[in-house]
Design an enzyme around this catalytic site. Structure first.
Site, PDB file in Angstrom:
ATOM      1  N   ASP A 170     -18.038   3.327  -7.315  1.00 56.73           N
ATOM      2  CA  ASP A 170     -17.030   3.828  -6.480  1.00 56.73           C
ATOM      3  C   ASP A 170     -17.119   5.452  -6.463  1.00 56.73           C
ATOM      4  O   ASP A 170     -16.787   6.182  -7.630  1.00 56.73           O
ATOM      5  CB  ASP A 170     -15.543   3.403  -6.974  1.00 56.73           C
ATOM      6  N   HIS A 182     -16.006   1.844  -2.954  1.00 56.49           N
ATOM      7  CA  HIS A 182     -14.417   1.729  -3.047  1.00 56.49           C
ATOM      8  C   HIS A 182     -14.222   0.600  -2.745  1.00 56.49           C
ATOM      9  O   HIS A 182     -12.895  -0.105  -2.903  1.00 56.49           O
ATOM     10  CB  HIS A 182     -13.827   2.807  -2.383  1.00 56.49           C
ATOM     11  N   SER A 225      -6.389   0.804  -4.306  1.00 56.66           N
ATOM     12  CA  SER A 225      -6.600   2.193  -4.182  1.00 56.66           C
ATOM     13  C   SER A 225      -5.197   2.809  -4.308  1.00 56.66           C
ATOM     14  O   SER A 225      -4.673   2.840  -5.488  1.00 56.66           O
ATOM     15  CB  SER A 225      -7.007   2.491  -2.891  1.00 56.66           C
ATOM     16  N   TYR A 233       0.864  -1.263   0.081  1.00 61.55           N
ATOM     17  CA  TYR A 233       0.098  -0.058   0.126  1.00 61.55           C
ATOM     18  C   TYR A 233       0.971   1.161   0.142  1.00 61.55           C
ATOM     19  O   TYR A 233       0.981   2.018  -1.082  1.00 61.55           O
ATOM     20  CB  TYR A 233      -0.943  -0.019   1.036  1.00 61.55           C
TER      21      TYR A 233
END
Length: 600
Positions: free
Chosen positions: A540, A572, A457, A376
């Protein structure tokens, strides 16, 4: 998320005759109202917590409908507080007043699509008549209402955040006037404890004759802050080279500090006496991840979730510094044949980057093990040990290895770890990720042809950017609900709220550093990229599905090997319920197996 919202007492939960009271059956509600309701939480009025504002999303979007619910009656309140669908927040002042941030009925939105106005809404009056007490700048990221109910009384605040990492905290007086508290503009407000403001520092702060380092937890008496007096600054806890403060939970009688030590969880209890703050460690297991499930200003007890990669969640009841297991999830698989190790890769600038590797104890070291590297690396979010997902478990069963990267940009080592990959330094996160990929290959476990990367994301940006920068390191790439066109991200949905993380493409200097890594601008027709799988959701409303759509279309036009999946709902999260999540994970798993189990 669908299902049921239910409750029981703590005593009953620990008994042998557990009985639940269903509060709301979300599936039944959705069917009765012919709506695809997805649960987005509830805001309940202290100290009884029987009157709640229920947040319901259509299809999993961030925008919610808010409806007042009476738990004792088991019904929505006729003529009660009600808000149509929007991105909005509330906090209860008392049974007849809400502190509300909503763009509905006289409110307004900022450039990120969130509410700008804070109003006091009284029961029985139109929202349009609610008294506005604060309006933020149009370019601010967020404006939040905050009401803290404690045995000592109720305090009302407004938080104005120009970006994710800066805020001004205002105290709202009895007459509705606001006073900006003299705190650093990058402070992370955590709450109120017995008249003391509790906060985490992102930068060092010298005040009141005290010097507090970046990453420290501090306190100051609220009454002194209202008088612009900083002499009461005290340090609750400070970070070290390996230890970072992650979160704060406040109970009736203590402040509990969640720490990470080499990405492993610790919990400290802090209480204030005449000599200042006194720390005591809470007796929890080591080498795992912990999170506070339940705490409250009216409770002396905490519920702590503890987990490891190969051990399911255990629920601990914490009283003082003592902790005991009161429940545990069943194991999803037999983990006896697998092991977890922490390794360190050396990034381009010489920094050691930790990562966890979960693998079969007898995995061959001939470069043939198909391996997924997950990451991430942004927004101060830490990837700590957590019980493996069904996707990861099935991957292990198929002979694969699973790695979790703790790259810079996250919060694993506090503010310094996050700031190291902020704005113009964003490529360090991609260098760290690539360094781990090389380390995995150099260890003999896997090789580029058998190594895949996965993230969602900001993690989808991570895998997209790393693929474009280092296509030779990987055999497959999954980019889920991603940001990919970084020169226009700030013009799409909530994108403007992330300028503090990435920079502003409308400023020439900042655009120059963003366009060096933006995947959409840097993907080339003649480059040899590994197969890539983009996933997104039509619903989203945080990261626009246009990012994935455009990138997939461009790469297909350039002749690259691309797979694309767009779920029509899910927000999302990419999935609105367990069935959709299982389908999405199955698609990713099967695709990784097809791509990474090929002969090199």
């Amino acid at each position: 998320m669908r299902g049921i919202w239910r409750r029981t007492s703590l005593e009953n939960y620990q008994s042998n005759n557990l009985e639940w009271e269903t509060i709301i059956d979300l599936d039944a509600l959705a069917k009765a109202e012919d709506q695809n309701w997805v649960w987005k939480g509830a805001d309940c009025l202290a100290p009884d917590f029987n009157r709640c504002m229920i947040n319901l999303s259509r299809g999993g979007a961030d925008a919610v409908v808010m409806r007042e619910y009476d738990i004792e009656r088991g019904a929505f309140v006729d003529g009660g507080f009600f808000l149509e669908e929007e991105k909005q927040n509330i906090d209860w002042i008392d049974a007849n007043r809400l502190l509300i941030a909503s763009p509905l009925d006289g409110g307004s939105k900022n450039t990120s699509g969130y509410a700008r106005t804070i109003r006091i809404w009284e029961r029985g009056t139109p929202l349009a008549d609610a008294r506005t007490i604060f309006t933020s700048e149009e370019t601010d990221a967020f404006t939040f209402p905050l009401v803290i109910h404690r045995p000592e009384g109720v305090e009302i605040f407004v938080s104005r955040a120009p970006d994710f990492f800066h805020q001004t905290l205002y105290h709202v007086g009895a007459d509705g006037t606001l006073k900006a508290l003299p705190l650093p503009d990058d402070v992370n407000f955590q709450g109120l404890y017995k008249g003391r403001i509790i906060a985490l520092l992102r930068s060092g702060w010298d005040a009141g004759g005290q010097s507090a380092p970046a990453g420290a937890a501090v306190s100051l008496p609220l009454d002194q802050l209202l008088a612009d007096d900083l002499s009461g600054l005290e340090i609750l806890a400070a970070p070290t080279e390996t230890r970072a403060i992650e979160n704060i939970a406040i109970s009736r009688d203590a402040v509990y500090i969640s720490m990470l030590d080499q990405v492993r969880g610790r919990l400290i209890k802090a209480q204030h006496d005449d000599n200042g703050w006194v720390q005591s460690p809470v007796a929890l297991p080591e080498t795992g991840s912990l999170s506070v499930v339940s705490s409250g200003h009216y409770n002396r007890q905490l519920l702590i979730n503890f987990e490891r990669f190969l051990e399911p969640d255990s629920l601990f009841l914490v009283e003082g510094t003592a902790a005991k297991v009161i429940n545990a999830m069943p194991a999803r698989f037999d983990s006896a044949d697998y092991q977890v190790n922490q390794h360190f890769a050396i990034s381009d600038d010489g920094t050691q980057i930790p990562y966890f590797l979960i693998v079969h104890k007898n995995a061959p070291m001939d470069g043939s093990t198909p391996t997924i590297l997950y990451g991430y690396g942004g927004f101060e979010i830490s990837l700590t040990p957590s019980y493996l997902s069904p996707l990861a478990i099935e991957w292990l069963k198929q002979g694969g290895a699973y790695a979790v990267a703790n790259i810079r940009g996250g919060g694993e080592f506090g503010p310094r770890w996050h700031k190291a990959a902020l704005n113009e330094n964003r490529p360090r996160a991609y260098e760290d990720f690539a360094a781990i990929a090389r380390d995995l290959a150099q260890s003999g476990l896997t090789s580029p042809a058998h190594l895949g990367i996965y993230g969602g994301s900001n993690g989808g940006l991570l895998t997209g950017a790393t693929m474009v920068r280092n296509p030779e390191l990987f055999g497959a790439v999954v980019s889920a609900v991603p940001l990919l066109d970084m020169l226009r991200y700030h013009k799409l949905l909530a994108g403007a709220s992330w300028i503090g993380e990435y920079g502003d493409p409308d400023i020439a200097e900042e655009r120059a550093w963003i366009e060096t890594y933006s995947p959409y601008q840097n993907v080339k027709a003649k480059a040899d990229y590994p197969p890539v799988f983009f996933t997104t959701s039509t619903r989203d409303d945080r990261v626009h599905p246009g990012h994935a759509r455009k990138m997939a279309a461009k790469m297909i036009e350039q002749g690259h090997d691309v797979l694309y999946y767009e779920n029509i709902e899910g927000g999302h999260a990419g999935a609105a319920n367990l069935k959709q999540r299982a389908m999405r994970d199955a698609l990713i798993l099967v695709w990784f197996l097809q791509e990474l189990k090929k002969d090199a």
